[in-house]
Design a protein around this motif. Structure first.
Motif, mmCIF file in Angstrom:
data_model
loop_
_atom_site.group_PDB
_atom_site.id
_atom_site.type_symbol
_atom_site.label_atom_id
_atom_site.label_comp_id
_atom_site.label_asym_id
_atom_site.label_seq_id
_atom_site.Cartn_x
_atom_site.Cartn_y
_atom_site.Cartn_z
ATOM 1 N N GLY A 40 0.790 -1.216 0.000
ATOM 2 C CA GLY A 40 0.000 0.000 0.000
ATOM 3 C C GLY A 40 0.821 1.262 0.000
ATOM 4 N N LEU A 41 0.069 2.354 -0.034
ATOM 5 C CA LEU A 41 0.621 3.691 0.113
ATOM 6 C C LEU A 41 0.188 4.112 1.516
ATOM 7 C CD1 LEU A 41 -0.605 5.122 -3.331
ATOM 8 C CD2 LEU A 41 1.543 3.896 -2.837
ATOM 9 N N LYS A 42 1.162 4.410 2.353
ATOM 10 C CA LYS A 42 0.893 4.630 3.783
ATOM 11 C C LYS A 42 -0.155 5.730 4.013
ATOM 12 C CE LYS A 42 3.372 5.540 8.093
ATOM 13 N NZ LYS A 42 4.642 6.062 8.612
ATOM 14 N N GLY A 43 -1.192 5.357 4.762
ATOM 15 C CA GLY A 43 -2.244 6.313 5.100
ATOM 16 C C GLY A 43 -3.220 6.595 3.974
ATOM 17 N N ILE A 44 -3.054 5.924 2.828
ATOM 18 C CA ILE A 44 -3.885 6.246 1.655
ATOM 19 C C ILE A 44 -4.672 5.033 1.160
ATOM 20 C CG2 ILE A 44 -3.860 7.112 -0.728
ATOM 21 C CD1 ILE A 44 -1.126 8.498 0.127
ATOM 22 N N VAL A 45 -3.986 3.924 0.932
ATOM 23 C CA VAL A 45 -4.667 2.754 0.364
ATOM 24 C C VAL A 45 -3.864 1.488 0.669
ATOM 25 C CG1 VAL A 45 -3.540 2.743 -1.931
ATOM 26 C CG2 VAL A 45 -5.893 1.944 -1.735
ATOM 27 N N THR A 46 -4.568 0.378 0.815
ATOM 28 C CA THR A 46 -3.881 -0.912 0.903
ATOM 29 C C THR A 46 -4.517 -1.868 -0.108
ATOM 30 O OG1 THR A 46 -5.372 -1.765 2.601
ATOM 31 C CG2 THR A 46 -3.362 -0.697 3.376
ATOM 32 N N ILE A 47 -3.730 -2.839 -0.539
ATOM 33 C CA ILE A 47 -4.244 -3.861 -1.455
ATOM 34 C C ILE A 47 -3.766 -5.225 -0.967
ATOM 35 C CG2 ILE A 47 -4.499 -2.540 -3.590
ATOM 36 C CD1 ILE A 47 -1.659 -3.431 -4.376
ATOM 37 N N LYS A 48 -4.500 -6.247 -1.386
ATOM 38 C CA LYS A 48 -4.127 -7.606 -1.038
ATOM 39 C C LYS A 48 -4.420 -8.506 -2.243
ATOM 40 C CE LYS A 48 -5.255 -10.998 2.569
ATOM 41 N NZ LYS A 48 -5.985 -11.156 3.845
ATOM 42 N N PHE A 49 -3.412 -9.242 -2.673
ATOM 43 C CA PHE A 49 -3.577 -10.165 -3.795
ATOM 44 C C PHE A 49 -2.927 -11.501 -3.467
ATOM 45 C CE2 PHE A 49 -4.180 -6.137 -5.977
ATOM 46 C CZ PHE A 49 -5.209 -6.433 -6.864
ATOM 47 N N GLU A 50 -3.602 -12.558 -3.830
ATOM 48 C CA GLU A 50 -3.075 -13.905 -3.644
ATOM 49 C C GLU A 50 -2.458 -14.397 -4.957
ATOM 50 O OE1 GLU A 50 -5.051 -17.958 -2.074
ATOM 51 O OE2 GLU A 50 -5.957 -16.116 -1.312
ATOM 52 N N VAL A 51 -1.440 -15.233 -4.825
ATOM 53 C CA VAL A 51 -0.743 -15.734 -6.021
ATOM 54 C C VAL A 51 -1.192 -17.177 -6.288
ATOM 55 C CG1 VAL A 51 1.519 -16.185 -7.076
ATOM 56 C CG2 VAL A 51 1.251 -14.304 -5.429
ATOM 57 N N ASP A 52 -1.433 -17.436 -7.572
ATOM 58 C CA ASP A 52 -1.795 -18.791 -8.005
ATOM 59 C C ASP A 52 -0.878 -19.150 -9.185
ATOM 60 O OD1 ASP A 52 -3.108 -21.194 -8.215
ATOM 61 O OD2 ASP A 52 -5.098 -20.323 -8.520
ATOM 62 N N GLU A 53 -1.022 -20.332 -9.679
ATOM 63 C CA GLU A 53 -0.232 -20.686 -10.863
ATOM 64 C C GLU A 53 -1.104 -21.432 -11.851
ATOM 65 O OE1 GLU A 53 2.980 -23.033 -9.306
ATOM 66 O OE2 GLU A 53 1.742 -24.813 -9.087
ATOM 67 N N GLU A 54 -0.689 -21.386 -13.102
ATOM 68 C CA GLU A 54 -1.459 -22.014 -14.168
ATOM 69 C C GLU A 54 -1.256 -23.513 -14.120
ATOM 70 O OE1 GLU A 54 -2.307 -20.177 -18.502
ATOM 71 O OE2 GLU A 54 -0.260 -20.777 -18.143
#
Ligand code: MG
Length: 212
Positions: free
Chosen positions: A198-212
């Motif tokens: 994230g950008l501190k104090g502005i936004v957070t994101i969360k993504f999980e990793v997978d594989e083909e």
């Protein structure tokens, strides 16, 4: 509701700058670029939260890169550094996924940077939420462990410099996204890893990793 909130649907270009933090240049042992290193990602690589990053079959080394993304709000070409910020419509945070295993002699940068799911983004951030894009703290954790942490004041080429440079060659259109680079600490991720950033104090994101 600004239509820019839908930049993922209609943006026609994703333009990246490589090796653009002093810490990254040092970390990778490269020499300081004398002009911006520019590449393209395909807009078809966008994913939003709730979707997984999918490592293509056979790829052995896919790095994460936390970045500030600049979203163009007004069409422009040949803008000066002094005028550049007038054309910014907002921001997002981005994971510039990079398949290092594809960046070899005779391998394509296009595949390395633009494979499907290689551009996870946050929601749109209105311009006024980031009064100074050249002073934003950003961070990235993998499975709860901190890998990246820096501030955009440590860029080699700052946001107006990049916009001005890129606009010499590309007409920047509403909804286009510019990735301004990633700091030191990038590393390879694997199936089932969870990336939080994230950008501190502005936004957070969360993504999980997978594989083909
Ligand atoms: Mg990058």
């Amino acid at each position: 509701m600004s239509s820019l909130e839908n930049f993922v649907q209609y943006g026609r270009k994703v333009i990246g700058a490589g090796a653009n933090y002093h810490s990254f240049v040092k970390y990778t042992g490269r020499s300081l670029p004398t002009e911006p290193e520019i590449f393209l990602k395909a807009p078809s690589a966008y994913i939003t939260e709730g979707n997984k990053i999918v490592i293509p079959k056979g790829f052995t080394n896919v790095n994460e890169e936390i970045e500030l993304g600049v979203i163009i709000g007004k069409k422009c070409k040949h803008v000066s550094e002094a005028e550049a910020m007038n054309y910014v419509g907002g921001y997002c945070t981005v994971l510039d996924m990079a398949a290092i295993c594809q960046i070899k002699p005779n391998k394509s940068w296009a595949i390395a940077k633009a494979f499907d799911t290689a551009c996870p983004v946050s929601k749109f951030i209105p311009k006024e939420k980031i009064p100074d894009p050249n002073n934003v703290d950003l961070w990235l954790n993998v499975n709860g462990e901190q890998w990246q942490k820096d501030n955009t004041k440590n860029l080699v080429f700052n946001v107006p410099q990049l916009i001005s440079y890129i606009s010499k060659y590309f007409t920047l259109e509403v909804g286009d996204l510019i990735l301004i680079g990633t700091p030191a600490g990038v590393g390879a991720v694997k199936k089932d890893d969870v990336i939080e950033a994230g950008l501190k104090g502005i936004v957070t994101i969360k993504f999980e990793v997978d594989e083909e």
